[in-house]
Design an enzyme around this catalytic site. Structure first.
Site, PDB file in Angstrom:
ATOM      1  N   LYS A   1       0.837  -1.205   0.000  1.00  0.00           N
ATOM      2  CA  LYS A   1       0.000   0.000   0.000  1.00  0.00           C
ATOM      3  C   LYS A   1       0.871   1.254   0.000  1.00  0.00           C
ATOM      4  O   LYS A   1       0.580   2.226  -0.716  1.00  0.00           O
ATOM      5  CB  LYS A   1      -0.924  -0.008   1.222  1.00  0.00           C
ATOM      6  CG  LYS A   1      -1.727   1.283   1.435  1.00  0.00           C
ATOM      7  CD  LYS A   1      -2.742   1.533   0.339  1.00  0.00           C
ATOM      8  CE  LYS A   1      -3.462   2.875   0.516  1.00  0.00           C
ATOM      9  NZ  LYS A   1      -4.303   2.943   1.716  1.00  0.00           N
TER      10      LYS A   1
ATOM     11  N   LYS B   1       0.880  11.723   6.248  1.00  0.00           N
ATOM     12  CA  LYS B   1       1.256  10.653   7.178  1.00  0.00           C
ATOM     13  C   LYS B   1       1.858   9.474   6.436  1.00  0.00           C
ATOM     14  O   LYS B   1       2.876   8.909   6.857  1.00  0.00           O
ATOM     15  CB  LYS B   1       0.019  10.235   7.980  1.00  0.00           C
ATOM     16  CG  LYS B   1       0.200   9.053   8.913  1.00  0.00           C
ATOM     17  CD  LYS B   1      -0.241   7.732   8.292  1.00  0.00           C
ATOM     18  CE  LYS B   1      -1.717   7.702   7.973  1.00  0.00           C
ATOM     19  NZ  LYS B   1      -2.150   6.385   7.419  1.00  0.00           N
TER      20      LYS B   1
END
Length: 291
Positions: free
Chosen positions: A166, A234
């Site tokens: 991911k 993030k």
């Protein structure tokens, strides 16, 4: 199946709703408030939500949030039983994922990392793609739940490999969009019609699903958060951390990180990450204030 769903944010709420629609028995918990979800039981803590559950499903903001919902004083760990499965659809550190998995494995519990792609629209329509790391047996057991929420499951390997894949994918998204944003800004400065520039991009070899998805929002100046900038930022930090741990240099991503830092200083962190375009426009003297 009995499912404890922890986290009712932009992605979590529609995912949990699709599990309810599929006929599963769902208990929900959310950090910021005791949010109600039609057809689900609202719990006062992760531990209560996980009581009697077959599967605990997390979808929260970051690594610290996963640690909190699982291992805090009122965390779901208190309700673990041998044979349960914990599924994490947050996007978090692969290294932390391995540590969390080791901790629950000691109690005879499986950990499956299953971050998603497809954004808010995919979550609402049940068309998410799950990027999965974990042992084959629990992944197979989870197929009816994946089917209720998504259109495709890609089992990429052992525990933590879903998170790793991911992050690699989001690295490409960040770079592709930033390339588009720079081209779009230069095109405006040179007097190119933005609609025609996008038509050219979509007809050529540089066409990208990222641009196909974001272009209509950019043309409308609509930066409402499908994927908030703070969450992509993030993820960028996670990518850079993993690169440092593994002695990999990511110079282009380091530059994009600077764009996100400066966009955050502008106060845009809760807008969609597409709003980074506005910073380039500001530097080019094209206005650059998101609506």
């Amino acid at each position: 199946m009995k499912i404890a769903f922890l986290g009712l944010g932009i992605m979590g709420r529609p995912m949990a709703a699709n599990l309810v629609k599929a006929g599963h028995e769902v208990s929900v918990w959310n950090r910021t408030a005791r949010q109600h979800l039609d057809g689900a039981r609202t719990a006062v803590s992760p531990a209560e939500a996980a009581t009697d559950a077959d599967v605990i499903w997390c979808c929260v903001a970051d690594t610290a949030a996963v640690e909190r919902v699982m291992f805090a004083e009122d965390g779901a760990e208190k309700s673990l039983r041998e044979g349960m499965i914990v599924v994490d659809s947050s996007t978090i550190s692969p290294s932390a994922t391995l540590k969390f998995a080791e901790r629950v494995n000691a109690a005879g519990v499986h950990w499956v990392d299953a971050p998603v792609t497809g954004s808010k629209i995919g979550a609402e329509s049940g068309q998410l793609i799950f990027i999965v790391g974990g042992a084959p047996e629990p992944v197979e057991y989870l197929q009816p739940l994946f089917k209720a929420m998504g259109k495709l499951v890609i089992h990429v390997g052992d525990t933590s490999k879903g998170q790793s894949a991911k992050l690699c994918m989001n690295l490409m998204i960040a770079l592709i969009y930033e390339g588009f944003a720079e081209a779009y800004t230069l095109g405006q400065k040179l007097g190119v019609d933005p609609h025609k520039l996008i038509e050219l991009i979509q007809a050529s070899m540089v066409r990208s699903g990222v641009v196909d998805y974001k272009a209509p929002f950019v043309l409308r100046r609509d930066y409402s958060p499908n994927f908030p900038m703070r969450l992509m930022h993030k993820d960028i930090h996670l990518m850079l951390d993993m690169a440092k741990e593994n002695r990999v240099k990511l110079p282009a991503l380091e530059t994009v990180d600077e764009i996100y830092e400066l966009s955050t200083e502008e106060g845009w962190e809760n807008l969609d990450y597409a709003a980074t375009l506005a910073l380039l426009e500001k530097w080019a003297g094209l206005g650059g204030q998101p609506k």
